[in-house]
Design an enzyme around this catalytic site. Structure first.
Site: not given
Length: 355
Positions: A99, A166, A190
C-alpha cells in the site's frame, strides 16, 4: 460451531456495532424509517455525523486546528487527495509494503517523489530505518501498519517535515500524538466500521499552499467547510463507525485497547515461535500487533493446504495469507477477543500433535 473471523478487511466488527446498526436498519432513531433510506441531511443523521467526528477527536485527543471528515473512495483515494492538496514540488515517502508502494505511484503524478528508504528487497519483512528526509520536502508519508507483510510502526516519527500517515489498519489501536501530523487517513474496514467510508484528520493550516487548482470534490477544504456533507456521505458505514467509537469510549479508550492488542499478539507470536511447524515472516522488532503473518517451516511446507483445511474445520475463518505472499495471516484487530486468538493457538497445537 463458533466462527473466529481473522479476515484482514473487511474484517471483524464488535457485536455491539453489528447489533446497534442492525436495529437502525429496521428503525433509525425512532423515525420509523430504515437507516438505509433516511436523508443524510435529516437532523437525526446530522447528529450522528457530528457525534462521530467529536468522538474521533476525543479518543485520539485531537488538538485545536484540526478537522475530522468522513469521505468516500477508501485509502486509495487518499493516495491521490494527499498529493493533490499538499505536494507542491517534492514529497518524501517510505516504501514499507504494497500500500505504501501504491501511494508512491499515485504521488508521482503530482511532483517529484523521493523514496527515502525501502524494504522491498527483503519482501517487505522489516520497517526501513536510518533514513533522512530532505529539508525542502513538502511532506513525509508513511504507512503505519502493513497488512500484507505483518510489519508495523507503533510510534510517531520525529521529523521536521509535514507528516502524513496511512493508518488504515491500526487506527485506534494505540494512542497517537496527532499534533505531529498534518494528515492522518484510515479506511474504516479494519478498526472502525464496514467498508465504504474513510476517516481523515487534517491540520487546517497545512492546506492552501499548492499552486495547482484542485477539483472541488478532491479539495480537503471543501469537505471541512461542508462538515463531510458536500456530497451524500455513506450513511450506514458512518452510523456503524459511531457505534464502534462509542464502544471504544465505554471500554476506556485507546490506551486500554492497546494493552489488549499487545497481549493478544504476544501469545500468538509466542506460539508461532514455539511451534515446530511454523515461523513468523516479519522482523521481530517490527512485528505488527494487528496482522500476524506466518508460514510453515520449510520442511513442513507441503502441509500448508492441510493446515488451512484443518483450521477451517475448527471454525477459523480468513487465516489464509494474502494472495501475493501465501502462508497465513491472522488479523487480530480491536474487535477480536482474546478467546479467538486462544482458539487459533489451540488449533496450531493440535495440528502439531497430528504431525
Amino acid at each position: 460451531m463458533k466462527k473466529h473471523n481473522f479476515y484482514a478487511g473487511p474484517s471483524i466488527l464488535s457485536e455491539y456495532t453489528i447489533k446497534n446498526t442492525a436495529a437502525a436498519v429496521n428503525d433509525f432513531a425512532g423515525t420509523g424509517l430504515s437507516l438505509l433510506e433516511v436523508s443524510h441531511r435529516s437532523k437525526e443523521f446530522v447528529a450522528v455525523s457530528d457525534e462521530a467526528r467529536a468522538l474521533v477527536k476525543e479518543l485520539l485527543d485531537v488538538p485545536a486546528g484540526y478537522e475530522v471528515v468522513f469521505l468516500g473512495g477508501g485509502a486509495s483515494m487518499q493516495f491521490c487527495m494527499v498529493p493533490f492538496n499538499l505536494l507542491n514540488k517534492k514529497a518524501s515517502y517510505l516504501d514499507s509494503g504494497t500500500w505504501a508502494s501504491n501511494a508512491i505511484k499515485e504521488a508521482k503524478f503530482f511532483g517529484e517523489v523521493e523514496v527515502v528508504a525501502s524494504s522491498k528487497e527483503a519482501n517487505y519483512s522489516y520497517i526501513p530505518k536510518g533514513y533522512s528526509i530532505a529539508d525542502d520536502t513538502d511532506y513525509f508519508h508513511f504507512t503505519s501498519n502493513n497488512t500484507i507483510f505483518g510489519t508495523e510502526m507503533r510510534y510517531d516519527p520525529d521529523v521536521k517535515a509535514r507528516l502524513v500517515a496511512d493508518m488504515s489498519s491500526d487506527i485506534f489501536s494505540r494512542p497517537v500524538d496527532v499534533s505531529k501530523y498534518d494528515v492522518i487517513y484510515a479506511g474504516a474496514q479494519k478498526n472502525l466500521g464496514p467498508a465504504g467510508v474513510t476517516l481523515v484528520i487534517v491540520r487546517e493550516d497545512a492546506l492552501g499552499h499548492v499552486e495547482r487548482p484542485i477539483p472541488t470534490i478532491l479539495n480537503f477544504k471543501t469537505h471541512i467547510a461542508k462538515e463531510s456533507m458536500f456530497n451524500t456521505p455513506p450513511v450506514m458505514p458512518i452510523y456503524a463507525s459511531l457505534q464502534t467509537l462509542k464502544l471504544y469510549k465505554e471500554l476506556g479508550g485507546v490506551k486500554v485497547l492497546e494493552k489488549k492488542n499487545i497481549d493478544k499478539a504476544a501469545i500468538l507470536y509466542d506460539e508461532i515461535d514455539r511451534n515446530k511447524l511454523f515461523r513468523g515472516t516479519a522482523a521481530v522488532e517490527d512485528r505488527s500487533i494487528m496482522n500476524v503473518c506466518f508460514v510453515m517451516n520449510e520442511e513442513y511446507k507441503e502441509l500448508e493446504a492441510e493446515f488451512n483445511a484443518f483450521a477451517s474445520a475448527a471454525g477459523m475463518v480468513g487465516i489464509k495469507g494474502h494472495r501475493s505472499v501465501g502462508g497465513f495471516r491472522a488479523s487480530i484487530y480491536n474487535a477480536m477477543d482474546k478467546s479467538s486468538v486462544e482458539a487459533l493457538i489451540q488449533v496450531m497445537k493440535d495440528f502439531e500433535k497430528k504431525h
